[in-house]
Design a protein around this motif. Sequence first.
Motif, short mmCIF file in Angstrom:
data_model
loop_
_atom_site.label_atom_id
_atom_site.label_comp_id
_atom_site.label_asym_id
_atom_site.label_seq_id
_atom_site.Cartn_x
_atom_site.Cartn_y
_atom_site.Cartn_z
N LEU A 230 -1.54 -13.67 -3.04
CA LEU A 230 -1.07 -12.32 -3.31
C LEU A 230 0.39 -12.20 -2.93
CD1 LEU A 230 -3.89 -10.11 -1.69
CD2 LEU A 230 -3.71 -10.80 -4.09
N ALA B 115 -4.74 0.72 1.61
CA ALA B 115 -5.06 -0.70 1.77
C ALA B 115 -6.55 -0.95 1.56
CB ALA B 115 -4.62 -1.18 3.15
N MET C 54 -7.24 -0.88 -2.16
CA MET C 54 -6.72 -2.09 -2.79
C MET C 54 -7.61 -3.29 -2.50
SD MET C 54 -2.67 -1.33 -2.05
CE MET C 54 -2.07 -2.93 -2.56
N ALA C 55 -8.08 -3.40 -1.27
CA ALA C 55 -8.98 -4.49 -0.92
C ALA C 55 -10.27 -4.42 -1.73
CB ALA C 55 -9.28 -4.46 0.58
N LEU D 65 -9.67 -5.68 -5.26
CA LEU D 65 -9.51 -7.13 -5.39
C LEU D 65 -10.83 -7.87 -5.53
CD1 LEU D 65 -6.59 -7.67 -2.87
CD2 LEU D 65 -6.49 -7.93 -5.36
N VAL E 202 -1.06 -14.67 1.56
CA VAL E 202 -0.43 -13.37 1.30
C VAL E 202 1.05 -13.45 1.66
CG1 VAL E 202 -0.45 -10.89 1.75
CG2 VAL E 202 -2.59 -12.20 1.86
N LEU F 203 2.72 -8.93 -2.01
CA LEU F 203 2.83 -7.49 -1.78
C LEU F 203 4.31 -7.12 -1.74
CD1 LEU F 203 0.14 -6.88 1.01
CD2 LEU F 203 -0.09 -6.57 -1.47
N ILE G 262 -6.57 -5.53 3.30
CA ILE G 262 -6.12 -6.50 2.31
C ILE G 262 -6.01 -7.89 2.92
CG2 ILE G 262 -4.25 -7.14 0.74
CD1 ILE G 262 -3.53 -4.18 0.57
N TYR H 8 -2.20 -2.91 6.92
CA TYR H 8 -2.66 -3.62 5.72
C TYR H 8 -3.89 -4.48 5.99
CZ TYR H 8 2.15 -2.62 4.10
OH TYR H 8 3.34 -2.02 3.77
N PRO I 297 0.79 -1.25 0.00
CA PRO I 297 0.00 0.00 0.00
C PRO I 297 0.82 1.28 0.00
CG PRO I 297 -1.06 -1.61 1.39
CD PRO I 297 0.24 -2.23 0.96
#
Length: 273
Positions: free
Chosen positions: A176, A158, A161-162, A165, A204, A178, A193, A190, A132
């Motif tokens: 994912l 974040a 971005m979430a 997705l 992740v 990052l 996410i 974060y 992020p």
Amino acid sequence: MSQTLADDLPDGSGTKALRVWLKSSGYARRLLLGESGDPWADGAAKYLSFFSQARGLLRADVAEVDLGDLFRSWVHRHPALRADMASKKRVTYPLRRMLEEEGPRQLLDEVTEAVAANLQAQVPMVLVMPAPGAWLAEAQQMVDRPAEVDDDAVEDAAMYMADFLRCVSARPVGGLLLEEGASPGPATRYSPILNAAKHYRWAVVGRDVAPESAAVFDATIGPNANAEGRDVSLDLFGQGTLPDIGSGQFAFTEIPVGHAPEAVLDAIAQLRG
């Protein structure tokens, strides 16, 4: 291998499938499409052709789809979006506006559907994103602003971005990655996410994360000896000595963009042992 990254991450037993993770999008793009080639420019079919050729060359244990590359391509080809990203002064606005754009969401959905069909669950499909804070800074630089990052802005990034997705939540994404920038952010920010990924059952992985943040990830990638993913890029392509990779680790390398194909294949063969 499985289509779920969590099932393939080493656990110390020596029985898990993931041994070599290759980051190769820049190298493959230069090799297959030329210096100015863009696999995202002509839709999902063009991207799949690029992807399948690259996979045929390298046969990596993880299939990456790089979202940073997707948006760099899209913003470059759509100057009106870039202008709109610059239209408000809030630090978070360029990233928020970029991720709200419908075109990249639709393209990514089509690409992940096509890539998943091509992979046939042989290896996990992993979405690669800047972390992020790193993406927040990059979006500001896209509109010629100085990169301003603080903890609250990172948490907002974040969330954006979430939300983004969700456009591929129905696709068989395996996990994912990052990627932090030069100054790793506080991964406690974060949570949007990480919570979304947990809901979708995606692993992740964090690359070059701050040591104190490692625990929030399913695995980390870095040059340090205790990372689950041991980054051997400098050793492999810089004439160094490869470190031992333990049973609870996998090897990670980013292929230099300009490296000669014969040297790349020799290096990968060395890495696979």
